[in-house]
Design an enzyme around this catalytic site. Structure first.
Site, PDB file in Angstrom:
ATOM      1  N   ARG A 140      -1.619   6.380  17.254  1.00  0.00           N
ATOM      2  CA  ARG A 140      -2.046   6.943  15.972  1.00  0.00           C
ATOM      3  C   ARG A 140      -2.728   8.282  16.235  1.00  0.00           C
ATOM      4  O   ARG A 140      -3.116   8.585  17.358  1.00  0.00           O
ATOM      5  CB  ARG A 140      -3.094   6.044  15.282  1.00  0.00           C
ATOM      6  CG  ARG A 140      -2.631   4.665  14.842  1.00  0.00           C
ATOM      7  CD  ARG A 140      -1.693   4.742  13.650  1.00  0.00           C
ATOM      8  NE  ARG A 140      -1.396   3.404  13.160  1.00  0.00           N
ATOM      9  CZ  ARG A 140      -0.475   2.592  13.680  1.00  0.00           C
ATOM     10  NH1 ARG A 140       0.242   2.989  14.709  1.00  0.00           N
ATOM     11  NH2 ARG A 140      -0.272   1.403  13.169  1.00  0.00           N
ATOM     12  N   GLU A 172     -12.626  -2.281   7.777  1.00  0.00           N
ATOM     13  CA  GLU A 172     -12.805  -1.157   8.695  1.00  0.00           C
ATOM     14  C   GLU A 172     -11.523  -0.870   9.470  1.00  0.00           C
ATOM     15  O   GLU A 172     -10.699  -1.731   9.692  1.00  0.00           O
ATOM     16  CB  GLU A 172     -13.977  -1.417   9.656  1.00  0.00           C
ATOM     17  CG  GLU A 172     -13.811  -2.580  10.617  1.00  0.00           C
ATOM     18  CD  GLU A 172     -14.078  -3.941  10.003  1.00  0.00           C
ATOM     19  OE1 GLU A 172     -14.148  -4.043   8.769  1.00  0.00           O
ATOM     20  OE2 GLU A 172     -14.176  -4.916  10.762  1.00  0.00           O
ATOM     21  N   LYS A 173     -11.426   0.393   9.910  1.00  0.00           N
ATOM     22  CA  LYS A 173     -10.240   0.805  10.670  1.00  0.00           C
ATOM     23  C   LYS A 173     -10.578   0.880  12.158  1.00  0.00           C
ATOM     24  O   LYS A 173     -11.742   0.771  12.542  1.00  0.00           O
ATOM     25  CB  LYS A 173      -9.772   2.161  10.155  1.00  0.00           C
ATOM     26  CG  LYS A 173      -9.384   2.060   8.695  1.00  0.00           C
ATOM     27  CD  LYS A 173      -8.770   3.323   8.223  1.00  0.00           C
ATOM     28  CE  LYS A 173      -7.831   2.995   7.084  1.00  0.00           C
ATOM     29  NZ  LYS A 173      -6.794   3.989   6.936  1.00  0.00           N
ATOM     30  N   ARG A 195       2.490   6.593  15.137  1.00  0.00           N
ATOM     31  CA  ARG A 195       2.438   7.521  13.997  1.00  0.00           C
ATOM     32  C   ARG A 195       1.620   8.742  14.378  1.00  0.00           C
ATOM     33  O   ARG A 195       0.562   8.623  14.978  1.00  0.00           O
ATOM     34  CB  ARG A 195       1.791   6.832  12.793  1.00  0.00           C
ATOM     35  CG  ARG A 195       1.612   7.749  11.605  1.00  0.00           C
ATOM     36  CD  ARG A 195       0.961   7.053  10.443  1.00  0.00           C
ATOM     37  NE  ARG A 195       1.829   6.045   9.866  1.00  0.00           N
ATOM     38  CZ  ARG A 195       1.385   5.031   9.132  1.00  0.00           C
ATOM     39  NH1 ARG A 195       0.098   4.884   8.912  1.00  0.00           N
ATOM     40  NH2 ARG A 195       2.232   4.156   8.630  1.00  0.00           N
ATOM     41  N   TYR A 233       0.811  -1.223   0.000  1.00  0.00           N
ATOM     42  CA  TYR A 233       0.000   0.000   0.000  1.00  0.00           C
ATOM     43  C   TYR A 233       0.852   1.285   0.000  1.00  0.00           C
ATOM     44  O   TYR A 233       0.614   2.206  -0.775  1.00  0.00           O
ATOM     45  CB  TYR A 233      -0.912  -0.055   1.225  1.00  0.00           C
ATOM     46  CG  TYR A 233      -1.857   1.095   1.384  1.00  0.00           C
ATOM     47  CD1 TYR A 233      -2.954   1.235   0.542  1.00  0.00           C
ATOM     48  CD2 TYR A 233      -1.682   2.041   2.396  1.00  0.00           C
ATOM     49  CE1 TYR A 233      -3.843   2.287   0.701  1.00  0.00           C
ATOM     50  CE2 TYR A 233      -2.561   3.088   2.568  1.00  0.00           C
ATOM     51  CZ  TYR A 233      -3.641   3.209   1.721  1.00  0.00           C
ATOM     52  OH  TYR A 233      -4.514   4.253   1.880  1.00  0.00           O
TER      53      TYR A 233
HETATM   54  P1  NAD Z   1     -13.034   3.363   0.692  1.00  0.00           P
HETATM   55  O1  NAD Z   1     -12.610   1.938   0.540  1.00  0.00           O
HETATM   56  O2  NAD Z   1     -14.206   3.656   1.565  1.00  0.00           O
HETATM   57  O3  NAD Z   1     -13.299   4.004  -0.744  1.00  0.00           O
HETATM   58  C1  NAD Z   1     -12.543   3.719  -1.879  1.00  0.00           C
HETATM   59  C2  NAD Z   1     -13.496   3.464  -3.011  1.00  0.00           C
HETATM   60  O4  NAD Z   1     -12.740   3.261  -4.216  1.00  0.00           O
HETATM   61  C3  NAD Z   1     -14.338   2.196  -2.823  1.00  0.00           C
HETATM   62  O5  NAD Z   1     -15.713   2.513  -2.844  1.00  0.00           O
HETATM   63  C4  NAD Z   1     -13.944   1.301  -3.986  1.00  0.00           C
HETATM   64  O6  NAD Z   1     -15.035   0.560  -4.535  1.00  0.00           O
HETATM   65  C5  NAD Z   1     -13.437   2.324  -4.992  1.00  0.00           C
HETATM   66  N1  NAD Z   1     -12.556   1.721  -5.977  1.00  0.00           N
HETATM   67  C6  NAD Z   1     -11.519   0.873  -5.757  1.00  0.00           C
HETATM   68  N2  NAD Z   1     -10.966   0.508  -6.913  1.00  0.00           N
HETATM   69  C7  NAD Z   1     -11.662   1.142  -7.893  1.00  0.00           C
HETATM   70  C8  NAD Z   1     -11.569   1.137  -9.306  1.00  0.00           C
HETATM   71  N3  NAD Z   1     -10.642   0.415  -9.942  1.00  0.00           N
HETATM   72  N4  NAD Z   1     -12.457   1.885 -10.005  1.00  0.00           N
HETATM   73  C9  NAD Z   1     -13.423   2.609  -9.370  1.00  0.00           C
HETATM   74  N5  NAD Z   1     -13.551   2.630  -8.029  1.00  0.00           N
HETATM   75  C10 NAD Z   1     -12.688   1.911  -7.303  1.00  0.00           C
HETATM   76  O7  NAD Z   1     -11.745   4.147   1.190  1.00  0.00           O
HETATM   77  P2  NAD Z   1     -11.596   5.622   1.775  1.00  0.00           P
HETATM   78  O8  NAD Z   1     -11.293   5.480   3.216  1.00  0.00           O
HETATM   79  O9  NAD Z   1     -12.735   6.468   1.363  1.00  0.00           O
HETATM   80  O10 NAD Z   1     -10.261   6.085   1.033  1.00  0.00           O
HETATM   81  C11 NAD Z   1     -10.249   6.989  -0.064  1.00  0.00           C
HETATM   82  C12 NAD Z   1      -8.823   7.306  -0.467  1.00  0.00           C
HETATM   83  O11 NAD Z   1      -8.116   7.858   0.652  1.00  0.00           O
HETATM   84  C13 NAD Z   1      -8.011   6.082  -0.898  1.00  0.00           C
HETATM   85  O12 NAD Z   1      -7.157   6.455  -1.946  1.00  0.00           O
HETATM   86  C14 NAD Z   1      -7.204   5.738   0.326  1.00  0.00           C
HETATM   87  O13 NAD Z   1      -6.035   5.041   0.018  1.00  0.00           O
HETATM   88  C15 NAD Z   1      -6.920   7.114   0.889  1.00  0.00           C
HETATM   89  N6  NAD Z   1      -6.631   7.086   2.341  1.00  0.00           N
HETATM   90  C16 NAD Z   1      -7.618   6.825   3.241  1.00  0.00           C
HETATM   91  C17 NAD Z   1      -7.327   6.804   4.600  1.00  0.00           C
HETATM   92  C18 NAD Z   1      -8.393   6.520   5.634  1.00  0.00           C
HETATM   93  O14 NAD Z   1      -8.099   6.578   6.828  1.00  0.00           O
HETATM   94  N7  NAD Z   1      -9.628   6.217   5.270  1.00  0.00           N
HETATM   95  C19 NAD Z   1      -6.015   7.049   5.039  1.00  0.00           C
HETATM   96  C20 NAD Z   1      -5.027   7.295   4.099  1.00  0.00           C
HETATM   97  C21 NAD Z   1      -5.351   7.343   2.749  1.00  0.00           C
END
Ligand code: NAD
Length: 349
Positions: free
Chosen positions: A237, A206-207, A303, A164
């Site tokens: 965290r 889930e986190k 972190r 990741y």
């Molecule tokens: P989430 O899993 O709730 O949402 C991500 C969405 O992307 C999902 O609905 C999934 O279906 C969609 N997706 C995945 N692959 C896809 C594809 N090929 N085409 C179209 N849709 C696709 O996650 P989130 O928590 O909302 O995270 C959003 C962004 O923020 C991500 O890039 C994640 O890496 C980043 N991020 C989140 C956190 C956190 O704490 N939630 C922390 C660091 C970074």
């Protein structure tokens, strides 16, 4: 070879009917971002996710919803058609349980940003936002629960989280070079854990804040007040409330000083997982009997987000307290839990 510094040209302010494209919109953060822009009065928002519509966490009226996989080049071209701003938040991700187990899936998200940034550039979009992560930071700096907070320069020399984290780091590079070489204004936020309503709360992705809330709700429901905690509970965290996150994305993407410059977007209120459990206990009015699973995935030991840079540039930082944010989140998860128990269809977010 010395690189010529690109001159930043001022572009027209975003009009209310300019097309905003948001990927990952069936998920947590992007779903909330769609709602945020709709509430601000933007009239043309295109929300994209590969999940079928009934699985999207939020449905915002008046928005164009597309169910498309943006790891495919042709779909990205369709998605970016006519876009003035593009927010790419689609990624295959989850909490520690997911990202430690499914590293290949995480790495394959590289296809998403690679095609999306090119399609945004080809479509002539003015601004492109990329959701990076604190997992891009050097893990060697995170081996102690009492860590010093991470500042933006701590990503290099690189030793990101396997899978990741490396995907995030290389995608950041793509964004940076699309500015330097091609002049697309790109913006990169390194999110630290985000939580809040309409996030994933069950199912394995889930986190910690959602998982702990659900476990307490479940325990109360079953009248069995035991909780199993991943790791020894001393890992630390910081957690950012979702409203701060979407506001931060907006501020960052509209600040030319931040073009192609990764920036922390996170809370600087660092807590241990044990403290987080205590906060949830207080909200629920209960004391749990704790046990610890030392073999469970737990990520780095500590972190936190150093917010010096964001304060300096934006005169702002995420500031919803964990107590406030967790009270709202707990209440929302409880409502989902009860609805599901009553046989209603609920998303896992
Ligand atoms: P989430 O899993 O709730 O949402 C991500 C969405 O992307 C999902 O609905 C999934 O279906 C969609 N997706 C995945 N692959 C896809 C594809 N090929 N085409 C179209 N849709 C696709 O996650 P989130 O928590 O909302 O995270 C959003 C962004 O923020 C991500 O890039 C994640 O890496 C980043 N991020 C989140 C956190 C956190 O704490 N939630 C922390 C660091 C970074």
């Amino acid at each position: 070879m010395q690189e010529q510094k690109r001159v930043v040209e001022k572009d027209a302010p975003l009009r209310m009917d300019d097309l905003i494209v948001i990927t990952g919109a069936g998920g947590f953060i992007a779903g909330n971002l769609v709602r945020y822009f709709a509430n601000k009065g933007f009239t043309r928002i295109r929300a994209v996710d590969k999940k079928p519509l009934y699985e999207w966490y939020l449905h915002v009226p008046g928005v164009e919803n597309l169910c498309l996989d943006v790891s495919r080049e042709a779909n990205c071209q369709r998605v970016c058609e006519g876009a003035v701003e593009v927010y790419n938040l689609a990624a295959d991700m989850g909490g520690m349980g997911f990202i430690e187990r499914f590293r290949v899936e995480c790495l394959r998200s590289i296809l998403i940003n690679t095609h999306m940034v090119e399609a945004a550039y080809q479509a002539g979009a003015r601004r492109y936002f990329y959701a990076s992560s604190a997992c891009a930071y050097n893990t060697l700096l995170q081996e102690d629960p009492n860590v010093r907070a991470l500042k933006e320069t701590d990503a290099y020399p690189a030793m990101a989280e396997r899978g990741y984290g490396w995907e995030k780091l290389i995608s950041e590079q793509f964004c940076q070079e699309y500015w330097h070489e091609r002049g697309l204004k790109t913006f990169i936020a390194r999110f630290h854990n985000v939580y809040g309503p309409h996030g994933t709360w069950d199912g394995g992705r889930e986190k910690a804040p959602a998982a702990i809330s659900r476990k307490v709700i479940e325990a109360l429901d079953k009248n069995d007040l035991r909780i199993n905690i991943w790791g020894n509970g001393e890992q630390t965290r910081s957690f950012m409330y979702i409203d701060d996150c979407v506001q931060g994305i907006d501020k960052i993407t509209h600040c030319d000083e931040l073009i192609a410059t990764p920036i922390n977007l996170g809370s600087s209120e660092m807590v241990s997982i044990n403290t987080l459990v205590s906060k949830v206990e207080k909200i629920a009015g209960v004391t749990m009997q704790r046990s610890y699973d030392l073999d469970a995935p737990q990520g780095v030991a500590g972190r936190n987000s150093d917010n010096t840079f964001i304060q300096q540039v934006l005169h702002w930082e995420p500031n919803t307290s964990l107590d406030q944010g967790m009270a709202v989140t707990y209440a929302w998860i409880k409502e989902q839990y009860q609805k599901r128990k009553a046989g209603e269809r609920v998303g896992m977010g």
